[in-house]
Design a protein around this motif. Sequence first.
Motif, PDB file in Angstrom:
ATOM      1  N   THR A  63       2.724   1.631  -3.407  1.00 29.85           N
ATOM      2  CA  THR A  63       1.796   2.011  -4.476  1.00 29.85           C
ATOM      3  C   THR A  63       1.413   3.478  -4.382  1.00 29.85           C
ATOM      4  OG1 THR A  63       0.917  -0.247  -4.502  1.00 29.85           O
ATOM      5  CG2 THR A  63      -0.416   1.460  -5.562  1.00 29.85           C
ATOM      6  N   ALA A  64       1.229   3.972  -3.160  1.00 24.37           N
ATOM      7  CA  ALA A  64       0.864   5.382  -2.975  1.00 24.37           C
ATOM      8  C   ALA A  64       1.990   6.306  -3.417  1.00 24.37           C
ATOM      9  CB  ALA A  64       0.520   5.641  -1.512  1.00 24.37           C
ATOM     10  N   GLU A  65       3.223   5.820  -3.332  1.00 22.65           N
ATOM     11  CA  GLU A  65       4.381   6.652  -3.672  1.00 22.65           C
ATOM     12  C   GLU A  65       4.756   6.536  -5.140  1.00 22.65           C
ATOM     13  OE1 GLU A  65       8.825   6.082  -2.343  1.00 22.65           O
ATOM     14  OE2 GLU A  65       7.713   7.036  -0.730  1.00 22.65           O
ATOM     15  N   ASP A  66       4.643   5.337  -5.712  1.00 17.74           N
ATOM     16  CA  ASP A  66       5.033   5.119  -7.106  1.00 17.74           C
ATOM     17  C   ASP A  66       4.236   3.935  -7.654  1.00 17.74           C
ATOM     18  OD1 ASP A  66       6.646   3.839  -9.347  1.00 17.74           O
ATOM     19  OD2 ASP A  66       7.853   5.629  -9.004  1.00 17.74           O
ATOM     20  N   LYS A  67       3.404   4.199  -8.649  1.00 18.77           N
ATOM     21  CA  LYS A  67       2.507   3.150  -9.149  1.00 18.77           C
ATOM     22  C   LYS A  67       3.261   2.003  -9.814  1.00 18.77           C
ATOM     23  CE  LYS A  67      -1.645   5.990  -9.729  1.00 18.77           C
ATOM     24  NZ  LYS A  67      -2.675   6.488 -10.671  1.00 18.77           N
ATOM     25  N   GLN A  68       4.334   2.324 -10.537  1.00 19.50           N
ATOM     26  CA  GLN A  68       5.090   1.254 -11.200  1.00 19.50           C
ATOM     27  C   GLN A  68       5.754   0.335 -10.181  1.00 19.50           C
ATOM     28  OE1 GLN A  68       7.714   3.325 -13.962  1.00 19.50           O
ATOM     29  NE2 GLN A  68       6.271   2.974 -15.633  1.00 19.50           N
ATOM     30  N   TYR A  69       6.388   0.927  -9.170  1.00 17.16           N
ATOM     31  CA  TYR A  69       6.956   0.096  -8.108  1.00 17.16           C
ATOM     32  C   TYR A  69       5.844  -0.636  -7.363  1.00 17.16           C
ATOM     33  CZ  TYR A  69      11.804   1.771  -8.294  1.00 17.16           C
ATOM     34  OH  TYR A  69      13.107   2.028  -8.668  1.00 17.16           O
ATOM     35  N   GLY A  70       4.689   0.013  -7.258  1.00 22.13           N
ATOM     36  CA  GLY A  70       3.560  -0.629  -6.595  1.00 22.13           C
ATOM     37  C   GLY A  70       3.128  -1.898  -7.307  1.00 22.13           C
ATOM     38  N   GLU A  71       3.140  -1.867  -8.646  1.00 23.72           N
ATOM     39  CA  GLU A  71       2.785  -3.062  -9.416  1.00 23.72           C
ATOM     40  C   GLU A  71       3.784  -4.186  -9.162  1.00 23.72           C
ATOM     41  OE1 GLU A  71       0.106  -3.821 -11.324  1.00 23.72           O
ATOM     42  OE2 GLU A  71      -0.682  -1.983 -10.426  1.00 23.72           O
ATOM     43  N   LYS A  81       3.090  -5.710  -5.776  1.00 26.33           N
ATOM     44  CA  LYS A  81       1.924  -6.606  -5.823  1.00 26.33           C
ATOM     45  C   LYS A  81       2.304  -7.958  -6.410  1.00 26.33           C
ATOM     46  CE  LYS A  81      -1.416  -2.827  -6.343  1.00 26.33           C
ATOM     47  NZ  LYS A  81      -2.330  -2.135  -7.282  1.00 26.33           N
ATOM     48  N   LYS A  98       0.831  -1.211   0.000  1.00 22.23           N
ATOM     49  CA  LYS A  98       0.000   0.000   0.000  1.00 22.23           C
ATOM     50  C   LYS A  98       0.864   1.258   0.000  1.00 22.23           C
ATOM     51  CE  LYS A  98      -3.609   2.315   2.731  1.00 22.23           C
ATOM     52  NZ  LYS A  98      -4.433   2.219   3.969  1.00 22.23           N
TER      53      LYS A  98
END
Length: 258
Positions: free
Chosen positions: A143-151, A154, A140
Amino acid sequence: AEEPMPEDAPVGDELEVARDACRRCFGLRRPRSEDKEDDAEIIPAPKKTGPRKKEAGAAEDVAMEDDTSATVAAAAKFATIPEAQPDDYLRLHAVAAAFKAHLLATRDEACAEESRKAFLELFQLDDKGFDAMASKEYVKLVTAEDKQYGETAKKFAAFWKTKRGETLNEPPPRLPTSEERNLAAECGVPPSWRLQVFHRVKREDLVVLTAPDGAHEFTTKAGLRALSTTGETFVAEKKRAEDEQREEDALKAEAQKA
């Protein structure tokens, strides 16, 4: 011949003469006090989206305060997530290789390799253990900080859910980097020992020394320099290697004489 001075050109006062010349040659215009400067190309306007849509005037200050408080809150949450332990670093490349193999079942080589590299970057940046990186809280926050790293987070969480606790195949040992070779030479690391450097953003770089019997020593670069002169096991092994080298050199010299 010199051009005649215009009839309305000022005479006498050198400063006024210079101003008049500049005005005629370069078309300079004194800005009026009510004219506003246009610095749009120098200071980009702050983007106001979502909750940051505020009235003009105090909007920028409010946005900066919101950013600061949000960053502090996120940092506080990150701090509660356990740091990576030395064993995590020992398993890092095996976990990364298994993560890529897991992704190859549903994705192409380029995509799987990109995710593997992103996982290694996250590990280096955040310095969190594998269980922590697979937690909902960590995913979480990333993902809030960087969507690509968030993916990537996950994908790793889904992988770790199925592979945690399994014995993973070790990838082939890599050759030492120039940094590792230079550090080993500087500190007199015996040739039979293996030295690895793991770069970290939030802590000093980790140095892993692996003895011939497979035992590991975990330290930093500064710690290694101290260990090379004070560590009993390390010093004894270093002396043994030096003695063996001298004997080998002596045998070679004898052979050349014969």
